[in-house]
Scaffold this active site. Structure first.
Site, mmCIF file in Angstrom:
data_model
loop_
_atom_site.group_PDB
_atom_site.id
_atom_site.type_symbol
_atom_site.label_atom_id
_atom_site.label_comp_id
_atom_site.label_asym_id
_atom_site.label_seq_id
_atom_site.Cartn_x
_atom_site.Cartn_y
_atom_site.Cartn_z
ATOM 1 N N LYS A 129 6.241 3.316 -5.905
ATOM 2 C CA LYS A 129 6.353 4.568 -4.840
ATOM 3 C C LYS A 129 7.803 4.467 -4.357
ATOM 4 C CE LYS A 129 1.545 4.418 -3.234
ATOM 5 N NZ LYS A 129 0.845 4.367 -2.089
ATOM 6 N N ALA B 85 0.741 0.726 2.681
ATOM 7 C CA ALA B 85 -0.089 1.331 3.184
ATOM 8 C C ALA B 85 -0.020 1.568 4.875
ATOM 9 C CB ALA B 85 -1.486 0.652 2.840
ATOM 10 N N ASP C 204 -0.593 10.114 0.925
ATOM 11 C CA ASP C 204 -1.208 9.244 1.719
ATOM 12 C C ASP C 204 -1.185 9.384 3.136
ATOM 13 O OD1 ASP C 204 -1.957 7.626 -0.510
ATOM 14 O OD2 ASP C 204 0.044 6.410 -0.225
ATOM 15 N N GLY D 249 -1.935 -5.062 9.478
ATOM 16 C CA GLY D 249 -1.092 -5.126 7.891
ATOM 17 C C GLY D 249 0.071 -4.469 8.100
ATOM 18 N N THR E 1 1.509 4.482 -7.703
ATOM 19 C CA THR E 1 0.911 3.487 -6.908
ATOM 20 C C THR E 1 1.924 2.373 -7.301
ATOM 21 O OG1 THR E 1 -0.971 2.208 -6.416
ATOM 22 C CG2 THR E 1 -0.574 2.444 -8.885
ATOM 23 N N TYR F 287 -11.525 0.888 -0.085
ATOM 24 C CA TYR F 287 -12.675 1.581 -0.570
ATOM 25 C C TYR F 287 -13.593 1.276 -1.474
ATOM 26 C CZ TYR F 287 -9.994 2.861 -4.529
ATOM 27 O OH TYR F 287 -9.348 2.487 -6.042
#
Length: 428
Positions: free
Chosen positions: A65, A139, A102, A135, A61, A214
């Site tokens: 990465k 991610a 991902d 964003g 993470t 989440y």
């Protein structure tokens, strides 16, 4: 890093700099890739750990990465496409393979969302249709790739750049899906949304909302969608799905789709709060304590938490400062407690009199109304019950309790009996 710290490691784990509480060990235990440890490393420790450690499979993470991608001997197409890796596998010959799960993890969740809510696969539901991607961070790259693979017309919205939040209402009112990849709304700063209500309402063609966050279960943008009757999905499915793809690489075997949803349901049961509401004197506190004892969960009485937070009891605050002042402070206490996970929480009887308390309770829990006959309610030590009268309070509050509650129970005659009923209904 000392050599002794590179041997005797758990075969699987998660690399990061500051990990805090992670759900990954629990998820990977259920997937079969365990033991699984958390490894918080400083930047200078990363390369020795990756290249020399005796691990078999690692998740990665932020902020590692990109370095993980660069340290690998071979990379997957997904990792090469994104330029980052969240999964490392050490092969029998000692070489390191890097992957990015991902992308397929989000693609899996997106396809399920579209099938369940939009009438077809992600390609059928989104092909050629406008989608807003909130964003532009790490991610966003994986999510944007999955949306592009589905054929969506993706516009990336960021604080700076050609397309900003200010341009949504005037330039993108036709968007049919919004996907949030920002951390806005993530615990503990929840519930919050990256979109103002007016901006959300300007999206007149919107068919659904997806959030990669989440925790909490219902983020601020998901709550906005729910309020408007739109389908939504927060990020737990992606978290479990990407772990499943990583675990397959770790174990060298296929894992069924059904396992993802089974783990997702289990995590929701274990991490969701149980929020007890009802009239003053209905037994919320005694039932909550019994339920906490039976489930092994922490118990919080919001009236007690109020006293800790503000140095005065609710009763004294109402008498000395008035109900409005008390309600304002009560909301502050609810905000700091209800975003947490896995709790049994008993609320004061008047929590429902402030509409803004509802999303605080609802964001991460199941709201249970305890219904006790009015003649059995005591007003002792309850200034509002004494001043307004139980019947008057009931007229005001009972409709609110019923509208807020996900589940309502009638008192069995004992706190233990009420707790057992709630435990059976919620399967916790």
């Amino acid at each position: 890093m000392a050599a002794r710290e590179l041997t005797g490691l758990a075969p699987y784990g998660l690399l990061g700099r500051v990990l805090g509480h992670s759900w990954s060990p629990k998820i990977h235990s259920l997937l079969g890739s365990a033991p699984y440890d958390l490894h918080e490393l400083e930047p200078e420790e990363l390369a020795p750990f990756v290249r020399q450690g005796d691990w078999k499979g690692l998740n990665v993470t932020i902020p590692y990465k990109r370095p993980a991608f660069e340290l690998a001997d071979e990379v997957s197409d997904a990792a090469r496409r994104l330029g980052v890796a969240n999964t490392l596998v050490k092969r029998a010959d000692g070489t390191i393979f890097a992957d990015n799960t991902d992308l397929p993890g989000f693609a899996w969740m997106l396809d399920r969302f579209c099938r369940n809510n939009l009438g077809g696969t992600s390609a059928q539901a989104l092909g050629g249709r406008p989608v807003l991607l909130l964003g532009s961070g790490g991610a966003s790259r994986a999510v944007g790739a999955a949306l592009a693979d589905a054929g969506a017309q993706v516009t990336v919205i960021s604080r700076k750049g050609p397309e900003t939040y200010e341009s949504i209402a005037t330039r993108h009112a036709d968007a049919e899906l919004v996907v949030n990849t920002t951390p806005v709304g993530m615990f503990p700063k929840c519930p919050a949304s990256p979109l103002e209500d007016a901006t959300f309402d300007a999206l007149t063609h919107l068919r659904g909302v997806v959030d990669v966050v989440y925790n909490p279960t219902r983020t601020g943008i998901c709550l906005q969608a729910e309020l408007r009757g739109l389908p939504y999905q927060s990020g737990l499915g992606m978290l479990v799905a990407q772990a499943r793809f990583s675990s397959q690489s770790f174990q060298g075997r296929e894992l069924p789709d059904a396992l993802v949803e089974k783990i997702e349901r289990q995590l929701l049961r274990e991490t969701g709060n149980v929020i007890l509401i009802g009239m003053p004197g209905s037994g919320k506190t005694s039932t909550g304590r019994q339920l906490a004892r039976a489930t092994g969960r922490p118990f919080i009485d919001l009236d007690d938490a109020f006293t800790v937070d503000h140095g005065i009891t609710p009763a004294d605050c109402i008498r000395e400062r008035g109900e409005d002042a008390f309600r304002e402070l009560e909301t502050q206490t609810a905000a700091t407690r209800c975003g947490r996970s896995g709790l049994i929480i008993a609320c004061g009887g008047g929590i429902v009199t402030r509409r803004r308390n509802y999303p605080l309770l609802h964001q991460n829990g199941t709201i249970v109304m305890i219904n006790r006959p009015l003649e059995q309610l005591s007003s002792a030590g309850r200034p509002l019950s004494q001043s307004a009268g139980v019947n008057r309070l009931a007229q005001e509050r009972l409709p609110l309790y019923r509208s807020w509650a996900d589940v309502a129970i009638s008192c069995t005659g004992s706190a233990a009996g009420d707790a057992r009923m709630i435990q059976d209904l919620l399967r916790i």
